[in-house]
Design a protein around this motif. Structure first.
Motif, PDB file in Angstrom:
ATOM      1  N   ALA A 102      42.770  48.016  37.541  1.00 42.67           N
ATOM      2  CA  ALA A 102      41.828  47.047  37.059  1.00 42.67           C
ATOM      3  C   ALA A 102      40.781  47.854  36.212  1.00 42.67           C
ATOM      4  CB  ALA A 102      41.002  46.860  38.742  1.00 42.67           C
ATOM      5  N   ALA A 105      42.610  47.581  32.786  1.00 44.86           N
ATOM      6  CA  ALA A 105      42.321  45.958  32.406  1.00 44.86           C
ATOM      7  C   ALA A 105      41.005  45.498  31.921  1.00 44.86           C
ATOM      8  CB  ALA A 105      42.811  45.007  33.755  1.00 44.86           C
ATOM      9  N   LYS A 106      39.978  46.078  32.580  1.00 49.17           N
ATOM     10  CA  LYS A 106      38.825  46.005  32.067  1.00 49.17           C
ATOM     11  C   LYS A 106      38.364  46.547  30.624  1.00 49.17           C
ATOM     12  CE  LYS A 106      33.848  46.660  33.331  1.00 49.17           C
ATOM     13  NZ  LYS A 106      32.621  47.092  34.282  1.00 49.17           N
ATOM     14  N   SER A 144      50.126  44.507  40.499  1.00 47.06           N
ATOM     15  CA  SER A 144      49.252  43.443  40.069  1.00 47.06           C
ATOM     16  C   SER A 144      49.368  43.342  38.542  1.00 47.06           C
ATOM     17  CB  SER A 144      47.813  43.767  40.367  1.00 47.06           C
ATOM     18  OG  SER A 144      47.498  44.056  41.734  1.00 47.06           O
ATOM     19  N   PHE A 146      47.386  41.480  34.876  1.00 46.18           N
ATOM     20  CA  PHE A 146      46.272  40.811  34.525  1.00 46.18           C
ATOM     21  C   PHE A 146      46.701  40.043  33.070  1.00 46.18           C
ATOM     22  CE2 PHE A 146      44.878  44.272  37.227  1.00 46.18           C
ATOM     23  CZ  PHE A 146      43.453  43.837  37.562  1.00 46.18           C
ATOM     24  N   CYS A 161      40.359  36.365  31.266  1.00 43.52           N
ATOM     25  CA  CYS A 161      41.292  37.410  31.963  1.00 43.52           C
ATOM     26  C   CYS A 161      41.682  36.684  33.401  1.00 43.52           C
ATOM     27  CB  CYS A 161      40.578  38.616  32.083  1.00 43.52           C
ATOM     28  SG  CYS A 161      41.482  39.744  33.359  1.00 43.52           S
ATOM     29  N   ASN A 162      42.751  36.611  33.575  1.00 43.99           N
ATOM     30  CA  ASN A 162      43.440  35.885  34.817  1.00 43.99           C
ATOM     31  C   ASN A 162      43.975  36.979  35.570  1.00 43.99           C
ATOM     32  OD1 ASN A 162      42.531  33.091  34.317  1.00 43.99           O
ATOM     33  ND2 ASN A 162      44.144  32.924  32.947  1.00 43.99           N
ATOM     34  N   GLU A 163      43.554  37.281  36.888  1.00 45.34           N
ATOM     35  CA  GLU A 163      43.972  38.151  37.754  1.00 45.34           C
ATOM     36  C   GLU A 163      44.972  37.672  38.824  1.00 45.34           C
ATOM     37  OE1 GLU A 163      40.656  39.841  39.943  1.00 45.34           O
ATOM     38  OE2 GLU A 163      39.848  40.762  38.151  1.00 45.34           O
ATOM     39  N   HIS A 164      46.378  38.610  38.850  1.00 44.22           N
ATOM     40  CA  HIS A 164      47.272  38.436  39.819  1.00 44.22           C
ATOM     41  C   HIS A 164      47.302  39.517  40.641  1.00 44.22           C
ATOM     42  CE1 HIS A 164      48.767  34.859  37.556  1.00 44.22           C
ATOM     43  NE2 HIS A 164      48.044  35.235  36.550  1.00 44.22           N
ATOM     44  N   LEU A 165      46.498  39.664  41.625  1.00 43.74           N
ATOM     45  CA  LEU A 165      46.641  40.938  42.583  1.00 43.74           C
ATOM     46  C   LEU A 165      47.485  40.712  43.665  1.00 43.74           C
ATOM     47  CD1 LEU A 165      42.597  41.084  42.763  1.00 43.74           C
ATOM     48  CD2 LEU A 165      43.965  42.064  40.888  1.00 43.74           C
TER      49      LEU A 165
END
Length: 277
Positions: A102, A105-106, A144, A146, A161-165
């Motif tokens: 994460a 990704a940020k 995960s 992103f 940004c779409n998260e797929h955690l």
């Protein structure tokens, strides 16, 4: 453009991974193919150093790689990737720090957003692209992804940004052309059963191959490319292809090119990509 699918594969229960399959065609337009051996799947290394006995940041406290793939503007996505390598490959911290997926990704989102804003002002629609960052996070112990993709917000085109955690078995995401058509194919394929030669755990690779072979997708073509992101990092795979269908003789191919002797050896070291049939 592109067709790329990322999905969770649990073939190895003790070490599941996120697999990715994509085509290799890069086009100037639906009628104009530039190259059919375009690389779209990359390893994005993240290396963090802490102070060593000499007082310098010489101790590697963390080294891992995530998957990075893209669809759309090749110039945008590849240039950003090349810029990220020296940045993420030279992190420093005063203690043994493990960046999370994460966190990466940020950072990636911030860099992509600035690049996209600059480029869209010059070329408009030609700047449109999407990127996915995916893999195993050592901080959370999960798989995960992103997904960074432009969207219209209050009349302005901006990156989202779409998260797929915590992706699990049969979870997937898709990047590229014909979103509705290909997503429906992937969903339908995962709802079916394994058949000889098309195991369900690897079904997206066959769906992408079907799209490559389907002339109704003019901007999806070239060769299949595959990679795996897990606790060991991201690694690309080659393909083992028969010289004649139904015959045992085979060769190793990467991006549609046979790894002949001059492409398989670097001095006395052999290119060691694992290959899938």
């Amino acid at each position: 453009m592109t067709a790329i699918a990322i999905w969770c594969n649990h073939e190895v229960q003790q070490s599941p991974g996120l697999w990715v399959a994509g085509d290799s065609r890069i086009s100037a337009s639906p009628e104009s193919v530039l190259i059919d051996d375009g690389s779209k799947l990359f390893a994005l290394p993240v290396i963090c150093r802490s102070p060593g006995p000499d007082g310098f940041f010489s101790h590697v406290s963390y080294a891992h790689s995530f998957g990075y793939c893209f669809a759309g503007s090749t110039l945008m996505a590849q240039n950003t990737y090349l810029a990220l390598i020296p940045l993420l490959g030279n992190l420093v911290a005063t203690a043994n720090y493990v960046p999370s997926l994460a966190d990466v990704a940020k950072f990636l989102f911030a860099y992509l957003s600035r690049t996209f804003d600059d480029y869209k002002a010059r070329v408009g629609e030609m700047a449109v692209f999407e990127v996915a960052l995916f893999g195993f996070c050592h901080s959370t112990g999960s798989l995960s992804a992103f997904h960074f993709k432009p969207k219209i917000d209050s009349g302005t085109c901006m990156l989202a940004c779409n998260e797929h955690l915590n992706m699990g078995d049969r979870d997937f995401l898709y990047l590229g052309d014909a979103q509705d058509r290909v997503t429906k194919r992937l969903t339908s394929a995962f709802s079916s059963q394994s058949v000889p030669g098309r195991p369900l755990s690897r079904i997206p690779r066959y769906v992408i191959q079907d799209c490559i072979d389907d002339e109704s997708f003019p901007r999806i073509g070239g060769e299949l490319q595959i990679g795996i992101a897990d606790a060991l990092g991201f690694r690309p795979l080659a393909l083992c292809k028969p010289r004649t269908l139904g015959q045992p003789a085979a060769y190793t191919s990467y991006l549609g090119r046979e790894l002949t002797e001059d492409l398989a050896w670097v001095g006395q070291a052999k290119v060691g990509l694992p290959a899938l049939a």
